[in-house]
Design a protein around this motif. Structure first.
Motif, PDB file in Angstrom:
ATOM      1  N   LEU A 119       0.829  -1.207   0.000  1.00  0.00           N
ATOM      2  CA  LEU A 119       0.000   0.000   0.000  1.00  0.00           C
ATOM      3  C   LEU A 119       0.864   1.257   0.000  1.00  0.00           C
ATOM      4  CD1 LEU A 119      -2.824  -0.965   2.556  1.00  0.00           C
ATOM      5  CD2 LEU A 119      -3.039  -0.720   0.074  1.00  0.00           C
ATOM      6  N   ALA A 120       1.914   1.262   0.804  1.00  0.00           N
ATOM      7  CA  ALA A 120       2.811   2.427   0.865  1.00  0.00           C
ATOM      8  C   ALA A 120       3.450   2.675  -0.506  1.00  0.00           C
ATOM      9  CB  ALA A 120       3.877   2.213   1.924  1.00  0.00           C
ATOM     10  N   GLY A 121       3.850   1.602  -1.179  1.00  0.00           N
ATOM     11  CA  GLY A 121       4.452   1.743  -2.505  1.00  0.00           C
ATOM     12  C   GLY A 121       3.462   2.264  -3.534  1.00  0.00           C
ATOM     13  N   LEU A 122       2.214   1.794  -3.449  1.00  0.00           N
ATOM     14  CA  LEU A 122       1.184   2.252  -4.381  1.00  0.00           C
ATOM     15  C   LEU A 122       0.843   3.730  -4.161  1.00  0.00           C
ATOM     16  CD1 LEU A 122      -1.219  -0.845  -4.302  1.00  0.00           C
ATOM     17  CD2 LEU A 122       0.370  -0.209  -6.134  1.00  0.00           C
ATOM     18  N   PRO A 177     -14.694  -0.155  -3.274  1.00  0.00           N
ATOM     19  CA  PRO A 177     -15.670  -1.200  -2.936  1.00  0.00           C
ATOM     20  C   PRO A 177     -15.030  -2.361  -2.181  1.00  0.00           C
ATOM     21  CG  PRO A 177     -15.996  -0.463  -5.189  1.00  0.00           C
ATOM     22  CD  PRO A 177     -14.731   0.178  -4.721  1.00  0.00           C
ATOM     23  N   ASP A 178     -15.772  -2.909  -1.234  1.00  0.00           N
ATOM     24  CA  ASP A 178     -15.253  -4.034  -0.452  1.00  0.00           C
ATOM     25  C   ASP A 178     -14.998  -5.264  -1.320  1.00  0.00           C
ATOM     26  OD1 ASP A 178     -15.252  -2.627   1.924  1.00  0.00           O
ATOM     27  OD2 ASP A 178     -17.305  -3.193   2.453  1.00  0.00           O
ATOM     28  N   ALA A 179     -15.687  -5.329  -2.461  1.00  0.00           N
ATOM     29  CA  ALA A 179     -15.478  -6.472  -3.357  1.00  0.00           C
ATOM     30  C   ALA A 179     -14.103  -6.439  -4.018  1.00  0.00           C
ATOM     31  CB  ALA A 179     -16.559  -6.482  -4.434  1.00  0.00           C
ATOM     32  N   SER A 180     -13.430  -5.300  -3.953  1.00  0.00           N
ATOM     33  CA  SER A 180     -12.099  -5.181  -4.542  1.00  0.00           C
ATOM     34  C   SER A 180     -11.111  -6.037  -3.758  1.00  0.00           C
ATOM     35  CB  SER A 180     -11.651  -3.719  -4.520  1.00  0.00           C
ATOM     36  OG  SER A 180     -10.288  -3.598  -4.894  1.00  0.00           O
ATOM     37  N   ALA A 181     -10.065  -6.474  -4.440  1.00  0.00           N
ATOM     38  CA  ALA A 181      -9.038  -7.277  -3.775  1.00  0.00           C
ATOM     39  C   ALA A 181      -8.135  -6.429  -2.896  1.00  0.00           C
ATOM     40  CB  ALA A 181      -8.187  -8.006  -4.814  1.00  0.00           C
ATOM     41  N   GLY A 182      -8.172  -5.113  -3.083  1.00  0.00           N
ATOM     42  CA  GLY A 182      -7.339  -4.240  -2.266  1.00  0.00           C
ATOM     43  C   GLY A 182      -6.654  -3.185  -3.108  1.00  0.00           C
ATOM     44  N   GLY A 183      -5.732  -2.454  -2.477  1.00  0.00           N
ATOM     45  CA  GLY A 183      -5.036  -1.393  -3.177  1.00  0.00           C
ATOM     46  C   GLY A 183      -5.662  -0.037  -2.879  1.00  0.00           C
ATOM     47  N   VAL A 184      -5.268   0.980  -3.633  1.00  0.00           N
ATOM     48  CA  VAL A 184      -5.738   2.339  -3.369  1.00  0.00           C
ATOM     49  C   VAL A 184      -6.021   3.083  -4.673  1.00  0.00           C
ATOM     50  CG1 VAL A 184      -4.530   2.583  -1.164  1.00  0.00           C
ATOM     51  CG2 VAL A 184      -3.358   3.185  -3.307  1.00  0.00           C
ATOM     52  N   ILE A 185      -6.754   4.172  -4.521  1.00  0.00           N
ATOM     53  CA  ILE A 185      -6.954   5.122  -5.616  1.00  0.00           C
ATOM     54  C   ILE A 185      -6.467   6.474  -5.116  1.00  0.00           C
ATOM     55  CG2 ILE A 185      -8.632   6.329  -7.058  1.00  0.00           C
ATOM     56  CD1 ILE A 185     -10.380   3.851  -6.962  1.00  0.00           C
TER      57      ILE A 185
END
Length: 229
Positions: A119-122, A177-185
């Protein structure tokens, strides 16, 4: 009676000679006519035979060309169908690999330590791209704490690398959305610009960019390909 008068015997002999001469002439003439007729017959026969032979040759050549063309069309059709089947099978294999990878994305977030670094890298990547002083970050609701920590780490690294301050806040009103596998926008320019760094989007980008290398690794080099990036 004159002394030059011919006897009946002499007249008869003369008539026989004349008859024989006329008969001989007639036979020779008939022979000439027969010979000429035979020659003309042979010439006409040869002409007809040649015409028929040419017609047969032309018909054969036409049928041969038609058969060859039909064979080429059939061969091309079979080759195209085979190629499409091969391409379809290859694509199915690639799709199954990508689908399997997508199924493993969620599992990758279970290791909190590793996921925090991801997450920090993204976030940091988005900060570099935006190059702004105020940026928002969106994440899944259940990742809120992890995203906040990632934003703090990214901001520190950004200042260290570029020597500039950046204010990174969590956009809790518009979560991923919670359906997402993760990550950020990452959102900048007061909401006008978004960088989608969710895991699904990053995987899709990876699929597109890595597809040629994956195909070559699985199926070997494409002999028909002339240009490479």
């Amino acid at each position: 009676m004159s002394q030059h008068a011919l006897s009946d015997q002499q007249v008869d002999n003369e008539l026989r000679k004349m008859t024989a001469f006329i008969k001989q002439e007639a036979m020779e003439k008939a022979r000439e006519i027969e010979i000429k007729a035979n020659e003309e017959f042979e010439i006409e026969k040869s002409k007809l035979v040649r015409q028929e032979t040419d017609a047969i040759d032309a018909t054969y050549e036409k049928k041969f060309k038609q058969a060859t063309m039909s064979q080429q069309i059939t061969r091309s059709t079979v080759a195209n169908k085979t190629r499409l089947k091969v391409l379809g099978a290859r694509q199915e294999l690639l799709d199954s690999i990508y689908e399997s990878t997508r199924g493993q994305l969620a599992a990758g977030t279970k290791d909190k330590g590793k996921y925090q670094k991801v997450l920090a890298g993204l976030v940091l990547e988005g900060l570099y791209a935006m190059n702004e002083t105020d940026v928002q970050v969106r994440g899944r609701k259940k990742d809120a704490d992890a995203v906040k920590k990632a934003a703090e780490e990214a901001a520190k690294t950004y200042k260290k690398e570029l020597g500039k301050e950046v204010n990174v806040t969590l956009d809790e009103e518009n979560p991923v959305p919670d359906a997402s596998a993760g990550g950020v926008i990452i959102v900048g320019s007061k909401g006008k610009i978004e960088i989608d760094n969710t895991l699904e989007t990053r995987l899709k980008l990876l699929e597109d960019s890595a597809a040629p290398a994956v195909r070559e690794s699985l199926f070997g080099k494409n002999a028909n390909r002339k240009f490479y990036d």
